[in-house]
Design a protein around this motif. Sequence first.
Motif, PDB file in Angstrom:
ATOM      1  N   ASN A  63       0.822  -1.110   0.200  1.00 29.41           N
ATOM      2  CA  ASN A  63      -0.067  -0.079  -0.109  1.00 29.41           C
ATOM      3  C   ASN A  63       0.815   1.221   0.008  1.00 29.41           C
ATOM      4  O   ASN A  63       0.861   1.999   0.826  1.00 29.41           O
ATOM      5  N   TRP A  64       1.810   1.287  -1.048  1.00 33.91           N
ATOM      6  CA  TRP A  64       2.710   2.379  -0.945  1.00 33.91           C
ATOM      7  C   TRP A  64       1.956   3.729  -1.358  1.00 33.91           C
ATOM      8  O   TRP A  64       1.100   4.000  -1.892  1.00 33.91           O
ATOM      9  N   THR A  65       2.780   4.689  -0.865  1.00 32.73           N
ATOM     10  CA  THR A  65       2.531   5.935  -1.246  1.00 32.73           C
ATOM     11  C   THR A  65       3.826   6.764  -1.688  1.00 32.73           C
ATOM     12  O   THR A  65       4.805   6.212  -1.741  1.00 32.73           O
ATOM     13  N   LEU A  66       3.766   8.178  -2.240  1.00 29.82           N
ATOM     14  CA  LEU A  66       4.727   8.701  -2.709  1.00 29.82           C
ATOM     15  C   LEU A  66       5.890   8.859  -1.785  1.00 29.82           C
ATOM     16  O   LEU A  66       7.072   8.860  -2.104  1.00 29.82           O
ATOM     17  N   ILE A  74       1.114  -1.071  -9.848  1.00 33.39           N
ATOM     18  CA  ILE A  74      -0.028  -0.376  -9.965  1.00 33.39           C
ATOM     19  C   ILE A  74      -1.274  -1.233  -9.536  1.00 33.39           C
ATOM     20  O   ILE A  74      -2.196  -0.846  -9.690  1.00 33.39           O
ATOM     21  N   LEU A  75      -0.951  -2.453  -9.157  1.00 29.63           N
ATOM     22  CA  LEU A  75      -2.092  -3.510  -8.841  1.00 29.63           C
ATOM     23  C   LEU A  75      -2.302  -3.559  -7.360  1.00 29.63           C
ATOM     24  O   LEU A  75      -1.661  -3.622  -6.642  1.00 29.63           O
ATOM     25  N   SER A  76      -3.477  -4.092  -7.309  1.00 30.83           N
ATOM     26  CA  SER A  76      -4.190  -4.485  -5.916  1.00 30.83           C
ATOM     27  C   SER A  76      -4.974  -5.533  -6.288  1.00 30.83           C
ATOM     28  O   SER A  76      -6.191  -5.388  -7.102  1.00 30.83           O
ATOM     29  N   ASP A  86      -2.477   6.889 -10.041  1.00 33.05           N
ATOM     30  CA  ASP A  86      -2.533   8.273  -9.805  1.00 33.05           C
ATOM     31  C   ASP A  86      -1.137   8.656  -9.324  1.00 33.05           C
ATOM     32  O   ASP A  86      -0.449   9.670  -9.768  1.00 33.05           O
ATOM     33  N   ASN A  87      -0.802   7.795  -8.337  1.00 34.28           N
ATOM     34  CA  ASN A  87       0.517   8.147  -7.552  1.00 34.28           C
ATOM     35  C   ASN A  87       1.802   7.775  -8.289  1.00 34.28           C
ATOM     36  O   ASN A  87       2.928   8.575  -8.421  1.00 34.28           O
ATOM     37  N   PHE A  88       1.641   6.873  -9.428  1.00 28.01           N
ATOM     38  CA  PHE A  88       2.565   6.378 -10.179  1.00 28.01           C
ATOM     39  C   PHE A  88       2.845   7.634 -11.192  1.00 28.01           C
ATOM     40  O   PHE A  88       3.913   8.036 -11.476  1.00 28.01           O
ATOM     41  N   TYR A  89       1.811   8.064 -11.845  1.00 33.04           N
ATOM     42  CA  TYR A  89       1.828   9.143 -12.675  1.00 33.04           C
ATOM     43  C   TYR A  89       2.730  10.527 -12.074  1.00 33.04           C
ATOM     44  O   TYR A  89       3.206  11.077 -12.840  1.00 33.04           O
ATOM     45  N   GLN A  90       2.394  10.548 -11.011  1.00 37.71           N
ATOM     46  CA  GLN A  90       2.980  11.739 -10.108  1.00 37.71           C
ATOM     47  C   GLN A  90       4.539  11.713  -9.732  1.00 37.71           C
ATOM     48  O   GLN A  90       5.495  12.709  -9.570  1.00 37.71           O
ATOM     49  N   GLU A 114      -6.843   6.932 -17.375  1.00 36.16           N
ATOM     50  CA  GLU A 114      -7.003   7.994 -16.547  1.00 36.16           C
ATOM     51  C   GLU A 114      -6.080   8.221 -15.256  1.00 36.16           C
ATOM     52  O   GLU A 114      -5.939   7.448 -14.588  1.00 36.16           O
ATOM     53  N   VAL A 115      -5.798   9.434 -15.347  1.00 34.88           N
ATOM     54  CA  VAL A 115      -5.135  10.009 -14.109  1.00 34.88           C
ATOM     55  C   VAL A 115      -5.894  10.969 -13.480  1.00 34.88           C
ATOM     56  O   VAL A 115      -6.340  11.995 -14.005  1.00 34.88           O
ATOM     57  N   SER A 116      -6.425  11.011 -12.026  1.00 40.65           N
ATOM     58  CA  SER A 116      -7.177  11.903 -11.369  1.00 40.65           C
ATOM     59  C   SER A 116      -8.325  12.448 -12.220  1.00 40.65           C
ATOM     60  O   SER A 116      -8.666  13.589 -12.302  1.00 40.65           O
TER      61      SER A 116
END
Length: 155
Positions: A63-66, A74-76, A86-90, A114-116
Amino acid sequence: MNKKSQAWGLDLFVAITIFLLGLIGAYIYAINFLNESQEILESLYSEGTYISDLILSEGVPSNWTLGDVRIPGILSNKKINQTKLDNFYQIDYDELKNLLNAKNEFYFNFSNMEVSGQPIEGIGNPPSNPENMLQIERFTIYKNKPIKFTLFIWN
């Protein structure tokens, strides 16, 4: 007359020798060039498979965050998690390459990404006239629909 025919014979021998040396040199070059091309493609395939496996994983921590990401998957539950995407894109591209341990350039996309809430083309560095490029395709689930995940990798 004998001397002229001897000179002509010597010229023919030198010409054949030069031709054969050129032919042997071209053959050796072709063999080495094919081996080098094969090595480049194998290297790109190996790295592309590794990167796509990391992206299509849960990441580390799961459950990673930035702030705490070590591997940005990107999977769960074997489906693309929108928050992780969304976090990956940032993540900055250079930092992303570092996290994925990528030596070559890469770009990935899938349909209706889609992102955000905004549609995007893909994530990474879009290719522009690469010398050697490889495309790796995988299938996964996004918004409860099967989609084709495409990774481009090149040097």
